[in-house]
Motif scaffolding. Structure first.
Motif, mmCIF file in Angstrom:
data_model
loop_
_atom_site.group_PDB
_atom_site.id
_atom_site.type_symbol
_atom_site.label_atom_id
_atom_site.label_comp_id
_atom_site.label_asym_id
_atom_site.label_seq_id
_atom_site.Cartn_x
_atom_site.Cartn_y
_atom_site.Cartn_z
ATOM 1 N N SER A 268 0.840 -1.209 0.000
ATOM 2 C CA SER A 268 0.000 0.000 0.000
ATOM 3 C C SER A 268 0.874 1.258 0.000
ATOM 4 O O SER A 268 0.522 2.270 -0.613
ATOM 5 N N ALA B 245 5.573 4.736 -10.457
ATOM 6 C CA ALA B 245 4.459 3.921 -10.945
ATOM 7 C C ALA B 245 4.915 3.035 -12.112
ATOM 8 O O ALA B 245 4.528 1.861 -12.221
ATOM 9 N N ASP C 277 2.024 1.675 -3.527
ATOM 10 C CA ASP C 277 0.924 2.235 -4.326
ATOM 11 C C ASP C 277 0.767 3.732 -4.070
ATOM 12 O O ASP C 277 0.504 4.509 -4.999
ATOM 13 N N GLN C 278 0.922 4.127 -2.808
ATOM 14 C CA GLN C 278 0.804 5.545 -2.444
ATOM 15 C C GLN C 278 1.903 6.367 -3.129
ATOM 16 O O GLN C 278 1.651 7.447 -3.665
ATOM 17 N N ALA D 240 3.515 5.484 -5.860
ATOM 18 C CA ALA D 240 3.259 5.433 -7.307
ATOM 19 C C ALA D 240 2.167 6.412 -7.713
ATOM 20 O O ALA D 240 2.236 7.021 -8.790
ATOM 21 N N ALA D 241 1.175 6.603 -6.837
ATOM 22 C CA ALA D 241 0.077 7.536 -7.148
ATOM 23 C C ALA D 241 0.581 8.965 -7.242
ATOM 24 O O ALA D 241 0.012 9.788 -7.966
ATOM 25 N N GLY D 242 1.669 9.271 -6.516
ATOM 26 C CA GLY D 242 2.197 10.633 -6.525
ATOM 27 C C GLY D 242 3.389 10.830 -7.441
ATOM 28 O O GLY D 242 3.876 11.952 -7.592
ATOM 29 N N ASP D 243 3.895 9.734 -8.031
ATOM 30 C CA ASP D 243 5.093 9.849 -8.863
ATOM 31 C C ASP D 243 4.990 8.863 -10.028
ATOM 32 O O ASP D 243 5.159 7.652 -9.843
ATOM 33 N N PRO D 244 4.739 9.363 -11.240
ATOM 34 C CA PRO D 244 4.582 8.469 -12.395
ATOM 35 C C PRO D 244 5.820 7.631 -12.704
ATOM 36 O O PRO D 244 5.714 6.538 -13.251
ATOM 37 N N GLN E 293 4.781 -0.956 -12.717
ATOM 38 C CA GLN E 293 4.115 -1.434 -13.930
ATOM 39 C C GLN E 293 5.009 -2.391 -14.722
ATOM 40 O O GLN E 293 4.565 -3.430 -15.216
ATOM 41 N N TRP F 275 9.067 12.152 -1.635
ATOM 42 C CA TRP F 275 8.677 10.803 -1.201
ATOM 43 C C TRP F 275 8.511 10.675 0.310
ATOM 44 O O TRP F 275 8.189 9.605 0.810
#
Length: 216
Positions: free
Chosen positions: A12, A25, A15-16, A18-22, A29, A187
């Motif tokens: 989690s 992410a 994921d957090q 990744a949601a703020g940094d492409p 992926q 981060w």
């Protein structure tokens, strides 16, 4: 107080981030979640980290295994019984032999209490460990991240993490440490987990040219 990560919240937190940094992410992926690298809070673990200073992980593990063969169980008392020649036969340099002995003596004297460190904040642990000859910020960072699983440490002295950061963010090779640390500020308070993602990227097989989906 310090925040920790564990198996229950690791994905989690990834994921957090990744949601703020492409860019992070994209690592997940392309390569999946990073392993949750961890080590027990023991004298042997700190010896292992000392052996890893400025050499390959394989070389350090080879030396650690030789020490294990020699003393069966790597404890402060047992390593202090070894002669310098015996350390040398275990692939330990004269410098690292001295560092391991200093650490063993510090634990035996009570100057360092590994169990007590589990309740201490980063800055107190860093002050205690870096007071020992042979233990600097990199060794302390690895201990905080892998052993105590403190969530907000970025190992600025680690070449793999730094090189991965430069690649992922398409940063200039001559960027300063201060500028790199400024990049990692986004981060907080999970810079340790971000570093794990960077290591995961660094260790992943490089795809052939033209087959990578990545910025830059």
């Amino acid at each position: 107080m310090f925040e920790q990560f564990s198996h229950s919240n690791y994905h989690s937190i990834c994921d957090q981030l990744a949601a703020g940094d492409p860019d992070l992410a994209l690592i997940i992926q392309n390569h999946g979640y990073p392993p949750l690298w961890s080590r027990p809070n023991t004298f042997e673990t700190l010896v292992h980290i000392i052996l890893e200073q400025q050499v390959s992980l394989a070389s350090a593990l080879s030396a650690l295994n030789k020490l294990r063969e020699r003393v069966q169980e790597i404890t402060p008392v047992r390593v202090l019984l070894l002669t310098d020649e015996e350390f040398k036969a275990c692939y330990c340099s004269r410098q690292k032999t001295a560092y391991i002995k200093y650490l063993a003596e510090a634990i035996i004297s009570g100057q360092i209490d590994l169990e007590a460190m589990e309740q201490m904040p980063d800055d107190v642990i860093r002050a205690k460990l870096t007071a020992l000859k042979g233990i600097g910020n990199w060794t302390t960072d690895v201990y905080l991240m892998f052993v105590l699983q403190h969530a907000d440490v970025f190992p600025i002295g680690d070449l793999a993490a730094v090189n991965a950061l430069k690649r992922v963010k398409n940063l200039p090779k001559d960027i300063t440490k201060e500028e790199l640390l400024a990049v990692t500020e986004q981060w907080k308070p999970y810079r340790t987990v971000a570093a794990m993602l960077l290591w995961h990227y660094y260790l992943a097989p490089r795809p052939p040219k033209g087959g990578v989906k990545k910025k830059g």
